[in-house]
Design a protein around this motif. Structure first.
Motif, PDB file in Angstrom:
ATOM      1  N   LEU A  96       3.889  -2.093  -4.246  1.00  0.00           N
ATOM      2  CA  LEU A  96       4.836  -2.302  -3.149  1.00  0.00           C
ATOM      3  C   LEU A  96       6.261  -2.436  -3.710  1.00  0.00           C
ATOM      4  O   LEU A  96       7.224  -1.854  -3.176  1.00  0.00           O
ATOM      5  N   GLY A  97       6.371  -3.182  -4.811  1.00  0.00           N
ATOM      6  CA  GLY A  97       7.667  -3.358  -5.465  1.00  0.00           C
ATOM      7  C   GLY A  97       8.233  -2.016  -5.926  1.00  0.00           C
ATOM      8  O   GLY A  97       9.409  -1.715  -5.711  1.00  0.00           O
TER       9      GLY A  97
ATOM     10  N   HIS B 120      -0.563   2.067  -0.882  1.00  0.00           N
ATOM     11  CA  HIS B 120       0.781   1.766  -1.394  1.00  0.00           C
ATOM     12  C   HIS B 120       1.002   2.361  -2.783  1.00  0.00           C
ATOM     13  O   HIS B 120       2.135   2.715  -3.126  1.00  0.00           O
TER      14      HIS B 120
ATOM     15  N   SER C 141       0.971  -5.756  -5.004  1.00  0.00           N
ATOM     16  CA  SER C 141       2.360  -6.207  -4.970  1.00  0.00           C
ATOM     17  C   SER C 141       3.215  -5.390  -5.942  1.00  0.00           C
ATOM     18  O   SER C 141       4.379  -5.082  -5.649  1.00  0.00           O
TER      19      SER C 141
ATOM     20  N   CYS D 154      -3.977  -1.349  -0.983  1.00  0.00           N
ATOM     21  CA  CYS D 154      -3.462  -1.245  -2.350  1.00  0.00           C
ATOM     22  C   CYS D 154      -3.334   0.228  -2.764  1.00  0.00           C
ATOM     23  O   CYS D 154      -2.292   0.659  -3.280  1.00  0.00           O
TER      24      CYS D 154
ATOM     25  N   GLY E  25      -4.605  -7.871  -5.385  1.00  0.00           N
ATOM     26  CA  GLY E  25      -3.348  -8.448  -4.890  1.00  0.00           C
ATOM     27  C   GLY E  25      -2.188  -8.170  -5.844  1.00  0.00           C
ATOM     28  O   GLY E  25      -1.084  -7.805  -5.412  1.00  0.00           O
ATOM     29  N   ILE E  26      -2.439  -8.317  -7.140  1.00  0.00           N
ATOM     30  CA  ILE E  26      -1.377  -8.114  -8.134  1.00  0.00           C
ATOM     31  C   ILE E  26      -0.960  -6.635  -8.177  1.00  0.00           C
ATOM     32  O   ILE E  26       0.231  -6.312  -8.149  1.00  0.00           O
TER      33      ILE E  26
END
Lengths: 277, 299
Positions: free
Chosen positions: B100-101, B46, B97, B43, B93-94
């Protein structure tokens, strides 16, 4: 200086603190919530120093919330709470926690956790010592004394995750004692333990309450696990304090049956109340 | 064997990067492995990557933005995971992501060659610059000094945070600082080790050390040694075998973990002799044997 003999008994100088001025705790119409869920409401209570209060009630009655309100782990949303003469506010809770020993419900630990029993017990003095200070030898010595007192001799170097439930609770009590607390909060300390372990823990609680002159609160849903030393019992249901009385007065089948929503019988044997459902 | 490559300046810098990056990533790894939030390594990588890409897209120095994004990610994960309605893994996780987005969005908005952006993704320990080494040295030093000064608080929060909080340790602040340290370490090592490979360097040495001891101090030291050993062995092998260094570093760290798990005293079962002793001393009696034992006939 307390001295512990070979049998692990603290011989001298229990430091009763009943003489200190003012009540140990005062709650005035206190409500506490987790998010939008109000777990405790409209609770008013006054406890003198040196008292031992048992808090009983069915699951979800707000018993644990009552304890967590006192050491600032729970969030007060209404009313006023004063513990050991200090109002419970976000600014005061860290200082209060150092003076309040808290034995939480039986916790599971990873068997691989890199922490020994002695290291876990020593955590009790970290808050009082403060940041940037090493643990002095005197605290290590005291930790050893308390481990002997609670019956953990020989287990000092065992990983915390390898202890049985009863041993974990004993370690938690030793840790709480190392805080040099003025108040001891016990949250279901005998839950999930076998009968022998329950009896051992209850005797230990009685011993530390009397020897160290503490103000103690114990939460339980099982009335048979209340220590004999309880001076008063608070009955809670649906987040409210419904009755505060002596143990004998609370041992009323009608009151208890209504409190727990099931028929309860009270039998007295050898001067001690036993409850059956 | 030819050790002449040790005289090359770029190799010396690479070994120094391996020492600083390997040690700091592994020490950070002990924090996240003990707290069981291992996904936080990816995390943070990223988050730093997204920040760096934004810097490249805007044509400014990417490093402050990379640090800013990773600190912001740590700042989000801490308070959100403390809310009763979120599990820490869910929050990680949120945030992962979302980062990453953002990274893909910034990458998509770039025109022309994206070499510098992709270099951050793969990393290049052989082209590490002096400024990278200074940065890694500062972060590594801060991490080690902080750990030494606040070791008792770190141990209390890592092993039982709720207990630490109840005894008056500033457990929440210590927890958040540890998350921020993870972000800083990952960001400092981003260019040399790469966003993809850094995860293994955070997790593998720490997980290997975790298998070998119950002593947190020893785990930190072992993890740092494994991290540095992974980097140095990986670099040496990659030079001799003429293969990509990052991949070999990851494989070496994985091998160390496998060996540590096989030799782990924590997973060791009873020896044959010990099992036999239990059998002799704690034999379960058959119904008929009990009576025989009373008569003194049971052996």
């Amino acid at each position: 200086m307390r001295h512990v003999d070979e049998g692990g008994r603290v011989e001298a100088e229990a430091t009763p603190r009943q003489h200190e001025a003012g009540p140990a705790l005062v709650l005035e119409r206190v409500a506490a919530a987790y998010g939008r869920h109000v777990a405790m409401r409209d609770v008013s209570l006054r406890l003198e120093r040196g008292e031992f209060l048992g808090v009983i009630g069915p699951n979800g009655a707000g018993k644990t919330t009552l304890l967590t309100v006192l050491n600032g782990l729970g969030r007060i949303v209404a009313g006023r709470a004063e513990v050991l003469g200090i109002p419970v506010t976000p600014g005061s809770v860290r200082g209060l926690r150092r003076r309040i020993g808290y034995v939480a419900q039986l916790q599971e630990f990873d068997p691989l956790l890199p922490m020994t029993v002695a290291e876990s017990v020593l955590t009790g003095c970290y808050g009082r010592l403060g940041l940037l200070r090493r643990v002095p030898a005197s605290e290590r010595e005291r930790a050893g004394e308390f481990m002997r007192l609670v019956g953990l001799s020989g287990l000092e170097h065992r990983p915390l995750g390898h202890l049985s439930g009863g041993e974990r609770q004993r370690a938690a009590i030793a840790r709480a004692l190392l805080q040099r607390p003025e108040m001891l909060l016990l949250d279901e300390p005998t839950a999930s333990l076998d009968w022998q372990a329950q009896r051992g823990i209850l005797e230990l609680i009685r011993t530390v309450h009397e020897r160290f002159g503490l103000t103690s609160l114990i939460v339980t849903h099982d009335l048979n696990t209340l220590p004999d030393v309880c001076s008063r019992i608070a009955c809670m249901k649906e987040g409210r304090l419904v009755r505060l009385d002596t143990p004998r007065a609370v041992a009323d089948p009608e009151l208890l049956s209504e409190l727990y929503g099931t028929r309860i019988r009270v039998v007295e044997e050898d001067g001690r109340m036993h409850l059956f459902y | 064997m030819d050790w002449g490559f040790l005289g090359y300046g770029f190799m010396q810098k690479a070994y120094l990067a391996g020492l600083l990056g390997g040690a700091s990533c592994a020490v950070t790894g002990v924090l996240v492995v003990t707290m069981r939030i291992t996904a936080i390594g990816t995390c943070m990588a990223h988050a730093a990557f997204a920040g760096a890409l934004l810097g490249i897209l805007l044509g400014v120095d990417w490093l402050p933005l990379a640090f800013g994004f990773s600190i912001a990610a740590a700042g989000l994960i801490g308070p959100l995971s403390d809310r009763a309605d979120f599990a820490p893994e869910t929050v990680v996780g949120i945030v992962f992501s979302a980062m990453l987005g953002l990274a893909f969005l910034f990458l998509g908005l770039m025109s022309g060659a994206r070499t510098s952006a992709l270099n951050l993704f793969w990393g290049s320990i052989l082209t590490v610059e002096r400024t990278d080494l200074v940065l890694m040295g500062v972060v590594c030093g801060l991490l080690l000094v902080g750990l030494t000064l606040f070791f008792k608080e770190v141990r209390a929060v890592l092993c039982h945070r709720s207990v630490a909080l109840a005894v008056g340790v500033p457990a929440t602040a210590v927890y958040y600082v540890m998350l921020v340290c993870t972000g800083l370490t990952v960001t400092a090592s981003l260019r040399s080790i790469g966003g993809l490979l850094i995860y293994s360097l955070v997790i593998n040495p720490a997980a290997a050390a975790y298998q070998l001891s119950y002593d947190l101090k020893r785990i930190f030291i072992l993890a740092a040694l494994f991290g540095v050993a992974s980097c140095w062995t990986g670099l040496t092998l990659s030079y001799w075998l003429d293969v990509p260094s990052g991949a070999v570093i990851v494989l070496v760290s994985t091998l160390i973990f496998v060996l540590a798990t096989i030799g782990s005293p924590k997973k060791r079962s009873l020896s044959r002799r010990e099992r036999l002793e239990i059998n002799y001393s704690g034999r379960i009696e058959e119904p008929g044997q009990a009576a025989g034992q009373k008569r003194g006939t049971h052996v």
